[in-house]
Design an enzyme around this catalytic site. Sequence first.
Site, PDB file in Angstrom:
ATOM      1  N   TRP A  57      70.309  88.837  26.142  1.00  0.00           N
ATOM      2  CA  TRP A  57      69.823  88.471  27.528  1.00  0.00           C
ATOM      3  C   TRP A  57      70.728  87.242  27.948  1.00  0.00           C
ATOM      4  O   TRP A  57      71.004  86.364  27.201  1.00  0.00           O
ATOM      5  CB  TRP A  57      68.378  87.853  27.616  1.00  0.00           C
ATOM      6  CG  TRP A  57      67.948  86.844  28.634  1.00  0.00           C
ATOM      7  CD1 TRP A  57      68.230  85.670  28.960  1.00  0.00           C
ATOM      8  CD2 TRP A  57      67.190  87.613  29.824  1.00  0.00           C
ATOM      9  NE1 TRP A  57      67.668  85.419  29.950  1.00  0.00           N
ATOM     10  CE2 TRP A  57      66.955  86.502  30.459  1.00  0.00           C
ATOM     11  CE3 TRP A  57      66.706  88.934  30.238  1.00  0.00           C
ATOM     12  CZ2 TRP A  57      66.297  86.705  31.910  1.00  0.00           C
ATOM     13  CZ3 TRP A  57      66.176  89.048  31.439  1.00  0.00           C
ATOM     14  CH2 TRP A  57      65.857  87.836  31.971  1.00  0.00           C
ATOM     15  N   ASP A  60      70.992  81.762  33.828  1.00  0.00           N
ATOM     16  CA  ASP A  60      71.641  81.043  34.590  1.00  0.00           C
ATOM     17  C   ASP A  60      73.245  80.544  34.275  1.00  0.00           C
ATOM     18  O   ASP A  60      73.264  80.291  32.766  1.00  0.00           O
ATOM     19  CB  ASP A  60      70.957  79.536  34.730  1.00  0.00           C
ATOM     20  CG  ASP A  60      69.348  79.686  35.059  1.00  0.00           C
ATOM     21  OD1 ASP A  60      68.967  80.681  35.243  1.00  0.00           O
ATOM     22  OD2 ASP A  60      68.738  78.584  34.991  1.00  0.00           O
ATOM     23  N   GLN A  76      72.495  80.476  30.009  1.00  0.00           N
ATOM     24  CA  GLN A  76      71.153  80.496  29.479  1.00  0.00           C
ATOM     25  C   GLN A  76      71.587  81.983  28.697  1.00  0.00           C
ATOM     26  O   GLN A  76      71.551  82.749  29.028  1.00  0.00           O
ATOM     27  CB  GLN A  76      70.349  80.282  30.407  1.00  0.00           C
ATOM     28  CG  GLN A  76      69.929  79.211  31.249  1.00  0.00           C
ATOM     29  CD  GLN A  76      69.313  78.308  30.026  1.00  0.00           C
ATOM     30  OE1 GLN A  76      68.143  78.360  29.993  1.00  0.00           O
ATOM     31  NE2 GLN A  76      70.197  77.241  29.439  1.00  0.00           N
ATOM     32  N   TRP A  84      64.340  87.414  28.322  1.00  0.00           N
ATOM     33  CA  TRP A  84      63.994  85.752  28.310  1.00  0.00           C
ATOM     34  C   TRP A  84      63.484  85.278  27.118  1.00  0.00           C
ATOM     35  O   TRP A  84      62.330  85.602  26.953  1.00  0.00           O
ATOM     36  CB  TRP A  84      63.530  85.509  29.801  1.00  0.00           C
ATOM     37  CG  TRP A  84      63.696  83.893  30.065  1.00  0.00           C
ATOM     38  CD1 TRP A  84      64.577  83.353  30.731  1.00  0.00           C
ATOM     39  CD2 TRP A  84      62.775  82.978  29.712  1.00  0.00           C
ATOM     40  NE1 TRP A  84      64.446  82.139  30.601  1.00  0.00           N
ATOM     41  CE2 TRP A  84      63.214  81.615  29.965  1.00  0.00           C
ATOM     42  CE3 TRP A  84      61.660  82.726  28.833  1.00  0.00           C
ATOM     43  CZ2 TRP A  84      62.787  80.437  29.688  1.00  0.00           C
ATOM     44  CZ3 TRP A  84      60.968  81.491  28.481  1.00  0.00           C
ATOM     45  CH2 TRP A  84      61.633  80.314  29.063  1.00  0.00           C
ATOM     46  N   PHE A 120      67.345  74.366  27.895  1.00  0.00           N
ATOM     47  CA  PHE A 120      67.472  75.008  29.355  1.00  0.00           C
ATOM     48  C   PHE A 120      68.691  74.475  30.114  1.00  0.00           C
ATOM     49  O   PHE A 120      69.300  73.619  29.628  1.00  0.00           O
ATOM     50  CB  PHE A 120      65.940  74.560  30.087  1.00  0.00           C
ATOM     51  CG  PHE A 120      64.769  75.299  29.988  1.00  0.00           C
ATOM     52  CD1 PHE A 120      64.828  76.248  28.680  1.00  0.00           C
ATOM     53  CD2 PHE A 120      63.631  75.505  30.665  1.00  0.00           C
ATOM     54  CE1 PHE A 120      63.600  76.973  28.551  1.00  0.00           C
ATOM     55  CE2 PHE A 120      62.664  76.198  30.521  1.00  0.00           C
ATOM     56  CZ  PHE A 120      62.455  76.909  29.513  1.00  0.00           C
ATOM     57  N   SER A 121      68.658  74.717  31.612  1.00  0.00           N
ATOM     58  CA  SER A 121      69.888  74.522  32.145  1.00  0.00           C
ATOM     59  C   SER A 121      70.452  73.162  32.328  1.00  0.00           C
ATOM     60  O   SER A 121      69.641  72.165  32.222  1.00  0.00           O
ATOM     61  CB  SER A 121      69.761  75.207  33.513  1.00  0.00           C
ATOM     62  OG  SER A 121      69.724  76.796  33.428  1.00  0.00           O
ATOM     63  N   ARG A 177      63.571  69.608  35.540  1.00  0.00           N
ATOM     64  CA  ARG A 177      64.684  70.092  34.653  1.00  0.00           C
ATOM     65  C   ARG A 177      65.909  70.323  35.463  1.00  0.00           C
ATOM     66  O   ARG A 177      65.905  70.183  36.622  1.00  0.00           O
ATOM     67  CB  ARG A 177      64.062  71.533  34.449  1.00  0.00           C
ATOM     68  CG  ARG A 177      63.856  72.396  35.274  1.00  0.00           C
ATOM     69  CD  ARG A 177      63.226  73.735  34.527  1.00  0.00           C
ATOM     70  NE  ARG A 177      62.517  74.659  35.381  1.00  0.00           N
ATOM     71  CZ  ARG A 177      61.310  74.752  35.904  1.00  0.00           C
ATOM     72  NH1 ARG A 177      60.672  73.912  35.387  1.00  0.00           N
ATOM     73  NH2 ARG A 177      60.932  75.462  36.633  1.00  0.00           N
ATOM     74  N   ASP A 178      66.839  70.852  34.685  1.00  0.00           N
ATOM     75  CA  ASP A 178      68.202  71.295  35.211  1.00  0.00           C
ATOM     76  C   ASP A 178      68.967  69.999  35.714  1.00  0.00           C
ATOM     77  O   ASP A 178      69.438  69.914  36.808  1.00  0.00           O
ATOM     78  CB  ASP A 178      67.960  72.288  36.331  1.00  0.00           C
ATOM     79  CG  ASP A 178      67.083  73.543  35.850  1.00  0.00           C
ATOM     80  OD1 ASP A 178      67.003  73.752  34.657  1.00  0.00           O
ATOM     81  OD2 ASP A 178      66.550  74.032  36.728  1.00  0.00           O
ATOM     82  N   GLU A 248      64.787  74.431  41.347  1.00  0.00           N
ATOM     83  CA  GLU A 248      65.467  74.370  40.246  1.00  0.00           C
ATOM     84  C   GLU A 248      67.072  74.500  40.529  1.00  0.00           C
ATOM     85  O   GLU A 248      67.548  74.307  41.446  1.00  0.00           O
ATOM     86  CB  GLU A 248      65.207  75.824  39.590  1.00  0.00           C
ATOM     87  CG  GLU A 248      63.812  75.956  39.328  1.00  0.00           C
ATOM     88  CD  GLU A 248      63.421  77.415  38.482  1.00  0.00           C
ATOM     89  OE1 GLU A 248      63.149  77.455  37.392  1.00  0.00           O
ATOM     90  OE2 GLU A 248      63.713  78.376  38.974  1.00  0.00           O
TER      91      GLU A 248
HETATM   92  N1  DQQ Z   1      65.996  78.911  34.166  1.00  0.00           N
HETATM   93  C1  DQQ Z   1      66.297  77.759  33.015  1.00  0.00           C
HETATM   94  C2  DQQ Z   1      65.459  76.802  33.612  1.00  0.00           C
HETATM   95  C3  DQQ Z   1      65.680  76.948  35.197  1.00  0.00           C
HETATM   96  C4  DQQ Z   1      65.586  78.226  35.518  1.00  0.00           C
HETATM   97  C5  DQQ Z   1      65.415  78.490  31.976  1.00  0.00           C
HETATM   98  C6  DQQ Z   1      66.079  79.018  36.497  1.00  0.00           C
HETATM   99  O1  DQQ Z   1      66.184  75.494  33.260  1.00  0.00           O
HETATM  100  O2  DQQ Z   1      64.855  76.256  35.837  1.00  0.00           O
HETATM  101  O3  DQQ Z   1      65.996  79.548  31.526  1.00  0.00           O
HETATM  102  O4  DQQ Z   1      66.265  80.284  36.433  1.00  0.00           O
END
Ligand code: DQQ
Length: 511
Positions: A57, A60, A76, A84, A120-121, A177-178, A248
Site C-alpha cells: 500500500w 500520500d 506513506q 492502509w 504519518f505525513s 498533523r502533516d 490535511e
Molecule cells: N494520510 C496520512 C495523514 C494524512 C492523511 C496518514 C491524508 O498524515 O492526514 O496516512 O491522506
Amino acid sequence: MADRRQFLKASAALVIWLTRNQPAAAGEWPANLTTVRTDIASNPQRPRYHFLPPANWMNDPNGPIFCNGYYHLFYQYNPDGAYWGNMHWGHARSRDLVHWTHLPMALAPTPGGPDKGGCFSGSAFDHDGTPTLVYTGVEPEVQCLASSDNAMVRWRKFKGNPVIGGPPHGYAATGFRDPSIWREGADWLMTVGSGVKGRGGAVLLYQSNDLLPWNYIHELASGPPFSATTGVDGDAKYDPVAAGDMWECPDFFPLGAGHTLLVSTQGAVHWMTGSYEGRALNPHHQGKVDYGDFYYAAKSFAAPHGRRILWGWLKEGRSAPEQRAAGWAGVMSLPRVLSMGEDQTLQIEPAPELQVLREPLHRLKNLEVRGYVPLPRVRGGCLEIDAEIVCGSAEEFGLIVRQSPDSEEETIIALNPSRGQLTLDTRRSSLDPGTVRGVYRGPLEIQPGIPVQLSIFLDRSVIEVFANRRACLTARIYPTRSDSLGARLFAKDGKITVKKLSTHTMRSIWG
Ligand code: DQQ
C-alpha cells in the site's frame, strides 16, 4: 518546573543531534523491498510510468525535495500489505524526475516512541545543510523530526521527539498533523493541518529560532467546509475530514507574485491563492487541483530553475479485497508543474521531463470532425495524447479512449462550451462491477475559435487529463477486455477542427 526541566533536556538533545548527528534510539530497518513479484509486475492494471512502490500500500506523497542532484520522493507506505495501516515512509530517488530507484524505507514506527502508532505525513527541508524530515507521530498526533547525512539513506530520529506535543492549549482541534517547515528570515516556521468541529479547517502556524521550542503564533489560514456535507456517516460517526472541519496536508509556498496554499479535505485538494501579510494568507481565489475523485494529499517542492512541482496520491477505485489480492494499492500522480496565471489563479501542467518516455506513434493535422471519427492508429493502454482543438458549432466534443470494438468498454473525455465544462465519464470504463465509476466535471472556459489544449495520459488503470493548464481530471479506469485499446474523436451537433493531434506510446519508468 517539570516542564522546564523537560524542555532543557530536549534542547540539549537537539543540540547534540544537530552538531554530532547522533543516531537516535529508534533506527529500525524493515526489509527493503526492491524486487517486484512476478504476479504484481504482470498485472495488466498496474501502471507503467506512474511511480509506485514494488508492492503493498502507498498513499500520500511526503517530503519531496531536490537535494545534491537527486529528486527525492517519500510516501506513506504499509510494508505489511495492500491496505492502509502501520504507516512507514517509503523512499525513492531520481536524477530526472521520471526514472526512480527505490531506497530503504526512511521512517518506521518506534515501539513505545511518540510515533509508535505510525509515521504519518510530513515534509523534508534543508536544515542548514542537513536533510531533515518533519512528520506526525501517532497516537496521539505529535510533531517529530528526523535527519540524515547527505546520502539521505539512513535517517535518525531526534531523541527529544516530539518537538510539539499537541495542539495549542485551549484549541479544540479536530486533528493535528502533516507538518511543513521553512525558513523565513531568522525564523523557522512550521504549519500543521487542523480545524475545529462545526467551523471548518485551519492551518496552524508555529515559530522557532532553532527548531526547538516551537511557539504557536496563530492560524495561517482557516475556512468553512468547501462543500455541504455533515461528515456523519451511516453509523452516525463524525468524520472531520469528510465534514471539511479538518484540513490535511497543508502545503504553503510563494508562487509568482503571491502565495498559494493547498489543503486536502472532503476528498479533494483545494488551492487558494492570495497575499501573505502579517504571517497570514489573505486568499483571493480558490479552486480544486483536480476535479476527479481520486487525487488527494498533494505535496509540492521547489525544483531547480525556480519551478514548483507537485505530486499527488491517486487512490484506487477497486474494492478493498481486490486491492489486497492484487498485492499493491495506490499510485503517485504524474509530476505537475504549478505556475500563477495572469489572473492570479493556479495553472497546472504535466512536467515536460515526461517527454523522455515518448515513443513516436502518430500525428495528424487539420482534421474536421462531425459525429464520430475512429483513430485506428491511436491505440494502446499506455499513451500520451496531445490535441489542439478549435470548437466550431459543436455542442459537445472530445475523445473516447480505451474503447473496445463494440464500445462495451470506453472512457469519454468531453468538452462542453455552453456549460463551460470538462467531463471525464468512466461509467463504461470497466466491466468489473467492483470498480468505482462516475462522471467527473471541472470548470473550463471554451471560446469559439480559440484552441483548447488537451493532454491525456493513459497508463493502464490510470487516466490523467489536463486542459489549458486550467482543469485537471484524474480517474482510475480498470478496463477488463484486452481489446479495449481503441480511440475516437467526436463532435456532437456541429463540427470541430482538430488543428493537431499527436500520440505517443509511453515507455516504462522502470527501465
Ligand atoms: N494520510 C496520512 C495523514 C494524512 C492523511 C496518514 C491524508 O498524515 O492526514 O496516512 O491522506
